[in-house]
Design an enzyme around this catalytic site. Sequence first.
Site, PDB file in Angstrom:
ATOM      1  N   SER A  36      -5.201  19.313  11.886  1.00  0.00           N
ATOM      2  CA  SER A  36      -5.152  18.798  10.516  1.00  0.00           C
ATOM      3  C   SER A  36      -4.383  19.730   9.582  1.00  0.00           C
ATOM      4  CB  SER A  36      -6.576  18.588   9.986  1.00  0.00           C
ATOM      5  OG  SER A  36      -7.326  19.776  10.107  1.00  0.00           O
ATOM      6  N   THR A 168      -6.239 -17.395 -22.911  1.00  0.00           N
ATOM      7  CA  THR A 168      -7.166 -17.604 -21.795  1.00  0.00           C
ATOM      8  C   THR A 168      -6.440 -18.582 -20.881  1.00  0.00           C
ATOM      9  OG1 THR A 168      -8.258 -19.447 -22.905  1.00  0.00           O
ATOM     10  CG2 THR A 168      -9.274 -17.297 -23.202  1.00  0.00           C
ATOM     11  N   HIS A 169      -6.603 -18.412 -19.601  1.00  0.00           N
ATOM     12  CA  HIS A 169      -5.866 -19.222 -18.616  1.00  0.00           C
ATOM     13  C   HIS A 169      -4.359 -19.118 -18.824  1.00  0.00           C
ATOM     14  CE1 HIS A 169      -9.831 -21.101 -17.945  1.00  0.00           C
ATOM     15  NE2 HIS A 169      -9.899 -21.118 -19.267  1.00  0.00           N
ATOM     16  N   SER A 290      20.059  -3.733 -11.587  1.00  0.00           N
ATOM     17  CA  SER A 290      20.256  -4.348 -10.282  1.00  0.00           C
ATOM     18  C   SER A 290      21.623  -3.945  -9.769  1.00  0.00           C
ATOM     19  CB  SER A 290      20.159  -5.860 -10.419  1.00  0.00           C
ATOM     20  OG  SER A 290      20.851  -6.491  -9.360  1.00  0.00           O
ATOM     21  N   LYS A 296      20.594  -7.335 -15.423  1.00  0.00           N
ATOM     22  CA  LYS A 296      19.174  -7.077 -15.182  1.00  0.00           C
ATOM     23  C   LYS A 296      18.677  -5.742 -15.731  1.00  0.00           C
ATOM     24  CE  LYS A 296      16.652  -9.255 -12.936  1.00  0.00           C
ATOM     25  NZ  LYS A 296      16.566  -9.543 -11.505  1.00  0.00           N
ATOM     26  N   GLU A 303       5.769  -2.269 -12.097  1.00  0.00           N
ATOM     27  CA  GLU A 303       5.653  -2.985 -10.818  1.00  0.00           C
ATOM     28  C   GLU A 303       5.110  -2.064  -9.735  1.00  0.00           C
ATOM     29  OE1 GLU A 303       9.430  -4.834  -9.911  1.00  0.00           O
ATOM     30  OE2 GLU A 303       9.385  -5.996 -11.753  1.00  0.00           O
ATOM     31  N   TYR A 330     -22.229  16.171  11.472  1.00  0.00           N
ATOM     32  CA  TYR A 330     -20.767  16.177  11.411  1.00  0.00           C
ATOM     33  C   TYR A 330     -20.150  15.547  12.656  1.00  0.00           C
ATOM     34  CZ  TYR A 330     -15.933  17.641  11.317  1.00  0.00           C
ATOM     35  OH  TYR A 330     -14.563  17.629  11.339  1.00  0.00           O
ATOM     36  N   GLN A 335     -12.528  14.399   9.657  1.00  0.00           N
ATOM     37  CA  GLN A 335     -11.235  15.020   9.377  1.00  0.00           C
ATOM     38  C   GLN A 335     -10.272  13.999   8.762  1.00  0.00           C
ATOM     39  OE1 GLN A 335      -9.643  18.214  11.887  1.00  0.00           O
ATOM     40  NE2 GLN A 335      -8.061  16.765  12.481  1.00  0.00           N
ATOM     41  N   LYS A 338      -9.307  13.303   4.576  1.00  0.00           N
ATOM     42  CA  LYS A 338      -8.461  14.040   3.623  1.00  0.00           C
ATOM     43  C   LYS A 338      -7.228  13.288   3.167  1.00  0.00           C
ATOM     44  CE  LYS A 338     -10.358  18.016   5.591  1.00  0.00           C
ATOM     45  NZ  LYS A 338     -11.077  17.073   6.490  1.00  0.00           N
TER      46      LYS A 338
HETATM   47  N1  ARG Z   1     -10.564  20.293  10.344  1.00  0.00           N
HETATM   48  C1  ARG Z   1     -11.938  19.899  10.385  1.00  0.00           C
HETATM   49  C2  ARG Z   1     -12.162  18.779   9.381  1.00  0.00           C
HETATM   50  O1  ARG Z   1     -11.341  18.534   8.615  1.00  0.00           O
HETATM   51  C3  ARG Z   1     -12.801  21.051  10.046  1.00  0.00           C
HETATM   52  C4  ARG Z   1     -14.192  20.938  10.595  1.00  0.00           C
HETATM   53  C5  ARG Z   1     -14.139  21.045  12.060  1.00  0.00           C
HETATM   54  N2  ARG Z   1     -15.435  21.113  12.625  1.00  0.00           N
HETATM   55  C6  ARG Z   1     -15.635  20.891  13.918  1.00  0.00           C
HETATM   56  N3  ARG Z   1     -16.850  20.972  14.329  1.00  0.00           N
HETATM   57  N4  ARG Z   1     -14.680  20.582  14.735  1.00  0.00           N
HETATM   58  O2  ARG Z   1     -13.171  18.122   9.372  1.00  0.00           O
END
Ligand code: ARG
Length: 477
Positions: A36, A168-169, A290, A296, A303, A330, A335, A338
């Site tokens: 990551s 309205t409408h 354009s 244009k 947009e 977890y 991951q 993000k």
């Molecule tokens: N790069 C991981 C994430 O974004 C960090 C946590 C990793 N933890 C693990 N037990 N592999 O979630």
Amino acid sequence: MTDTTSSPDNAAQPGKAWSGRFSEPVSDLVKRYTASVNFDQRMARQDIRGSLAHARMLARQGIIAAADLADIERGMNQILGEIERGEFAWNLDDEDVHLNIEKRLTALVGDAGKRLHTGRSRNDQVATDIRLWLRDAIDTILALIGEFQRQLLDVAEANAATPMPGFTHLQVAQPVTFGHHLMAYYEMSRRDAERFADCRKRVNRLPLGSAALAGTSYPIDRESVAAELGFDEVCYNSLDAVSDRDFAIEFCAASALLMTHLSRLSEELILWMSPRVGFIDLADRFCTGSSIMPQKKNPDVPELVRGKTGRVNGSLISLLTLMKGQPLAYNKDNQEDKEPLFDTADTVIDTLRIYADMITGIRVKADAMLGALSQGYATATDLADYLVKKGLPFRDAHEAVALAVRAAERRGCDLPQFSAAELKAAMAEVPGAADRLDEDVFAVLTVEGSLASRKHIGGTAPAQVRAAVARARAQLG
Ligand code: ARG
């Protein structure tokens, strides 16, 4: 299969934080798939801040020596400099931002670097980093909403008495002022700001100390870490703290709503700018031409705001889906939180920045707005209300005015262009209507009369629009 015998000390994943446990290295594809660092390096500053707070706590609690802390602080300082200068060598082999920084720290300061991870896991580390990152993003967004609101208020105030058709409408309904119309978006943005501020409260809780999932056996002091990092409180369950991303989902939901509001405003700007409507013009810097049609001038920026709302909505669904099947605690699925989160924050921040500027670049074409008002019998309700105030039941008044509108349609004129006698004749079929109509009717049939009469809180009377702007300015401080 890759040859494992060539790796030293029989460690199949040399250099990995867990190398001892494995008998063969991952393929390049798996390495790329699981890494990551290419995107989570954005959290490097937060990662370092969190690590320093953790290390200071470890030293305070006597878990690491003061000398180790000094080494860690010195090393982190250097790493921060390297990152700022763009000199830090991010390495895919070290998977993510956390391991990259820790490895560099160890290279710089030796054993102290290896002690940093005592009583901590990447699971509580990453959850802390995201929260720190998101808190900053929310603060930026709140400031930008404020900026957008201030610009909006200036334009609303300048147009507190500029009549335009309210729809309205998408049919002309009743006169409103352009300022009143813009103040509707102020109200939306105020709720947006409330949502982000509320979401921030739940973002601002410290996961660190939860370690991998169960907490840690070291005598840690979580409250002091929370205080140092500016968190309002700690997360009170270690399993929950490392696994849930509801705070990120909330952020994306607040973002989706904000973008939805700006998308609606964009749709209106586009419509108003169409030569068929012609209510406004947008400054050239928000439009493009354009390549083939020389005449244009296209409203590209609004947009794109409308278009980018789709990706923000998509991120919300991504995160909801990411979360829904995960057992505690977890999982690596997380991951994937993000990129949608970063993309959402980036999109919202850029959109707000551009919008604040674009609002001030609106040129109002008041004549066109007024012209459109005379084409839709916009004061018909005012005529009905006039008759009601003179004692006619509302349903009869409604019918009488409908007849007057039909007569105006046949004549090809608007209601105020009739004389009182003509209006009376038009509504003759409704008993009691014509007798109640007098010359004073023209005070309410005009656009100004219609606007001025809606003078309660939340109404479109220019005085109320000015009061709404003043109230909003007081709210903004
Ligand atoms: N790069 C991981 C994430 O974004 C960090 C946590 C990793 N933890 C693990 N037990 N592999 O979630």
